[in-house]
Write a protein that holds these residues in place. Structure first.
Motif, PDB file in Angstrom:
ATOM      1  N   GLY A   1     -25.520 -12.682   2.991  1.00  0.00           N
ATOM      2  CA  GLY A   1     -26.567 -13.344   3.767  1.00  0.00           C
ATOM      3  C   GLY A   1     -27.443 -12.346   4.508  1.00  0.00           C
ATOM      4  N   MET A   2     -26.825 -11.358   5.102  1.00  0.00           N
ATOM      5  CA  MET A   2     -27.598 -10.315   5.793  1.00  0.00           C
ATOM      6  C   MET A   2     -28.477  -9.549   4.798  1.00  0.00           C
ATOM      7  N   ASN A   3     -27.876  -9.168   3.673  1.00  0.00           N
ATOM      8  CA  ASN A   3     -28.627  -8.420   2.669  1.00  0.00           C
ATOM      9  C   ASN A   3     -29.792  -9.240   2.120  1.00  0.00           C
ATOM     10  N   GLN A   4     -29.570 -10.535   1.896  1.00  0.00           N
ATOM     11  CA  GLN A   4     -30.631 -11.384   1.366  1.00  0.00           C
ATOM     12  C   GLN A   4     -31.788 -11.492   2.352  1.00  0.00           C
ATOM     13  N   THR A   5     -31.465 -11.512   3.634  1.00  0.00           N
ATOM     14  CA  THR A   5     -32.515 -11.557   4.648  1.00  0.00           C
ATOM     15  C   THR A   5     -33.311 -10.254   4.673  1.00  0.00           C
ATOM     16  N   MET A   6     -32.617  -9.127   4.549  1.00  0.00           N
ATOM     17  CA  MET A   6     -33.288  -7.819   4.588  1.00  0.00           C
ATOM     18  C   MET A   6     -33.994  -7.473   3.287  1.00  0.00           C
ATOM     19  N   ALA A   7     -33.438  -7.949   2.169  1.00  0.00           N
ATOM     20  CA  ALA A   7     -33.993  -7.589   0.861  1.00  0.00           C
ATOM     21  C   ALA A   7     -33.875  -8.786  -0.085  1.00  0.00           C
ATOM     22  N   PRO A   8     -34.763  -9.762   0.043  1.00  0.00           N
ATOM     23  CA  PRO A   8     -34.658 -10.960  -0.787  1.00  0.00           C
ATOM     24  C   PRO A   8     -34.839 -10.700  -2.284  1.00  0.00           C
ATOM     25  N   ASP A   9     -35.342  -9.540  -2.637  1.00  0.00           N
ATOM     26  CA  ASP A   9     -35.545  -9.206  -4.050  1.00  0.00           C
ATOM     27  C   ASP A   9     -34.287  -8.646  -4.719  1.00  0.00           C
ATOM     28  N   ILE A  10     -33.241  -8.398  -3.935  1.00  0.00           N
ATOM     29  CA  ILE A  10     -31.994  -7.856  -4.487  1.00  0.00           C
ATOM     30  C   ILE A  10     -30.906  -8.918  -4.357  1.00  0.00           C
ATOM     31  N   GLN A  11     -30.324  -9.292  -5.480  1.00  0.00           N
ATOM     32  CA  GLN A  11     -29.301 -10.330  -5.516  1.00  0.00           C
ATOM     33  C   GLN A  11     -27.907  -9.736  -5.334  1.00  0.00           C
ATOM     34  N   THR A  12     -27.045 -10.478  -4.669  1.00  0.00           N
ATOM     35  CA  THR A  12     -25.636 -10.101  -4.580  1.00  0.00           C
ATOM     36  C   THR A  12     -24.876 -10.887  -5.640  1.00  0.00           C
ATOM     37  N   VAL A  13     -24.079 -10.181  -6.418  1.00  0.00           N
ATOM     38  CA  VAL A  13     -23.286 -10.804  -7.472  1.00  0.00           C
ATOM     39  C   VAL A  13     -21.816 -10.563  -7.153  1.00  0.00           C
ATOM     40  N   PHE A  14     -21.060 -11.652  -7.014  1.00  0.00           N
ATOM     41  CA  PHE A  14     -19.626 -11.565  -6.754  1.00  0.00           C
ATOM     42  C   PHE A  14     -18.870 -11.601  -8.079  1.00  0.00           C
ATOM     43  N   LEU A  15     -17.947 -10.668  -8.240  1.00  0.00           N
ATOM     44  CA  LEU A  15     -17.102 -10.635  -9.429  1.00  0.00           C
ATOM     45  C   LEU A  15     -15.649 -10.767  -8.989  1.00  0.00           C
ATOM     46  N   PRO A  16     -14.963 -11.778  -9.481  1.00  0.00           N
ATOM     47  CA  PRO A  16     -13.569 -11.974  -9.073  1.00  0.00           C
ATOM     48  C   PRO A  16     -12.647 -10.948  -9.728  1.00  0.00           C
ATOM     49  N   ALA A  17     -11.727 -10.448  -8.955  1.00  0.00           N
ATOM     50  CA  ALA A  17     -10.726  -9.525  -9.496  1.00  0.00           C
ATOM     51  C   ALA A  17      -9.760 -10.302 -10.369  1.00  0.00           C
ATOM     52  N   MET A  18      -9.277  -9.661 -11.412  1.00  0.00           N
ATOM     53  CA  MET A  18      -8.244 -10.282 -12.238  1.00  0.00           C
ATOM     54  C   MET A  18      -6.980 -10.431 -11.395  1.00  0.00           C
ATOM     55  N   ALA A  19      -6.127 -11.347 -11.773  1.00  0.00           N
ATOM     56  CA  ALA A  19      -4.930 -11.667 -10.983  1.00  0.00           C
ATOM     57  C   ALA A  19      -4.093 -10.428 -10.655  1.00  0.00           C
ATOM     58  N   LEU A  20      -3.914  -9.537 -11.614  1.00  0.00           N
ATOM     59  CA  LEU A  20      -3.092  -8.348 -11.370  1.00  0.00           C
ATOM     60  C   LEU A  20      -3.728  -7.379 -10.375  1.00  0.00           C
ATOM     61  N   SER A  21      -5.054  -7.469 -10.203  1.00  0.00           N
ATOM     62  CA  SER A  21      -5.762  -6.561  -9.291  1.00  0.00           C
ATOM     63  C   SER A  21      -5.895  -7.107  -7.877  1.00  0.00           C
ATOM     64  N   ARG A  22      -5.644  -8.370  -7.679  1.00  0.00           N
ATOM     65  CA  ARG A  22      -5.926  -8.996  -6.390  1.00  0.00           C
ATOM     66  C   ARG A  22      -5.184  -8.397  -5.202  1.00  0.00           C
ATOM     67  N   PRO A  23      -3.916  -8.017  -5.324  1.00  0.00           N
ATOM     68  CA  PRO A  23      -3.247  -7.478  -4.134  1.00  0.00           C
ATOM     69  C   PRO A  23      -3.574  -6.005  -3.855  1.00  0.00           C
ATOM     70  N   ILE A  24      -4.361  -5.379  -4.694  1.00  0.00           N
ATOM     71  CA  ILE A  24      -4.590  -3.936  -4.585  1.00  0.00           C
ATOM     72  C   ILE A  24      -5.756  -3.638  -3.646  1.00  0.00           C
TER      73      ILE A  24
END
Length: 164
Positions: free
Chosen positions: A108-131
Motif C-alpha cells: 500500500g505504501m509503495n503503491q501510493t509512492m509509485a503507482p506505476d510499479i506493481q507489487t506481486v506476491f508469490l506464495p512459498a511452496m509448503a516446504l519453504s514456508r518455515p524457512i
C-alpha cells in the motif's frame, strides 16, 4: 519486456528465496535481485558472496535464464531501486499470514509512492514456508544442520563460517 525487482538481504540465501526467484522468472522477462545494504548492520556474508549464491542457484536450477538475471546492491527504498533498475513490478514472497499482513501494508505504501510499479506476491511452496534467513543463521551458529533449508553450497559456506 517485463522487469521485476526482488529485494531482500539474502543473508544467507535460502531455499525459500530460491523458490520465489524461480517463480519470478516464470512471470518476468528479466529479474533484478536487489541486495539491501544497511551501513548500520554487519551481514554474515558480504555482498559479493550473497550475489554469487544467488547467481549460482539460478545457474543450477534454470541455466537457460542466467542472462535474464542481475544482482545489484541498493540502499534506501526498494521502490526507488526498482525504478532505477527499470522494473515495473516488485516481487515479494509470502510464507504465512504474518508475512501477508506486513507485505500488504508495504504494498500500500509503495503503491501510493509509485503507482506505476506493481507489487506481486508469490506464495512459498509448503516446504519453504518455515524457512527464514534469520532462523537459518541461528541454527547454523549453534552447530545445527541447515542442509534442508539452503542450497548445498550455502550450507558449506555456513559450516565454514561457524567452524568451531
Amino acid at each position: 519486456m517485463a522487469t521485476a525487482f526482488y529485494p531482500g538481504s539474502f543473508d544467507p540465501m535460502t531455499n525459500g528465496h530460491l523458490d520465489v526467484v524461480l517463480q519470478a522468472l516464470n512471470i518476468a522477462d528479466r529479474l533484478v535481485l536487489g541486495i539491501g545494504i544497511n551501513a548500520g548492520k554487519k551481514p554474515l556474508f558480504e555482498f559479493e558472496e550473497r550475489a554469487d549464491f544467488l547467481r549460482r542457484a539460478v545457474a543450477e536450477n534454470l541455466p537457460q535464464r542466467t542472462r535474464d538475471l542481475s544482482v545489484v546492491a541498493f540502499q534506501g527504498l526498494a521502490i526507488d531501486a526498482a525504478r532505477k533498475n527499470g522494473a515495473g513490478m516488485i516481487i515479494r514472497g509470502l510464507r504465512d499470514s504474518t508475512d501477508f499482513a506486513y507485505e500488504m501494508q508495504m504494498a500500500g505504501m509503495n503503491q501510493t509512492m509509485a503507482p506505476d510499479i506493481q507489487t506481486v506476491f508469490l506464495p512459498a511452496m509448503a516446504l519453504s514456508r518455515p524457512i527464514s534467513a534469520t532462523l537459518v543463521r541461528q541454527v547454523a551458529a549453534m552447530g545445527g544442520d541447515v542442509e534442508r533449508f539452503v542450497p548445498d553450497f550455502v550450507a558449506a559456506a555456513l559450516r565454514a563460517k561457524f567452524q568451531r
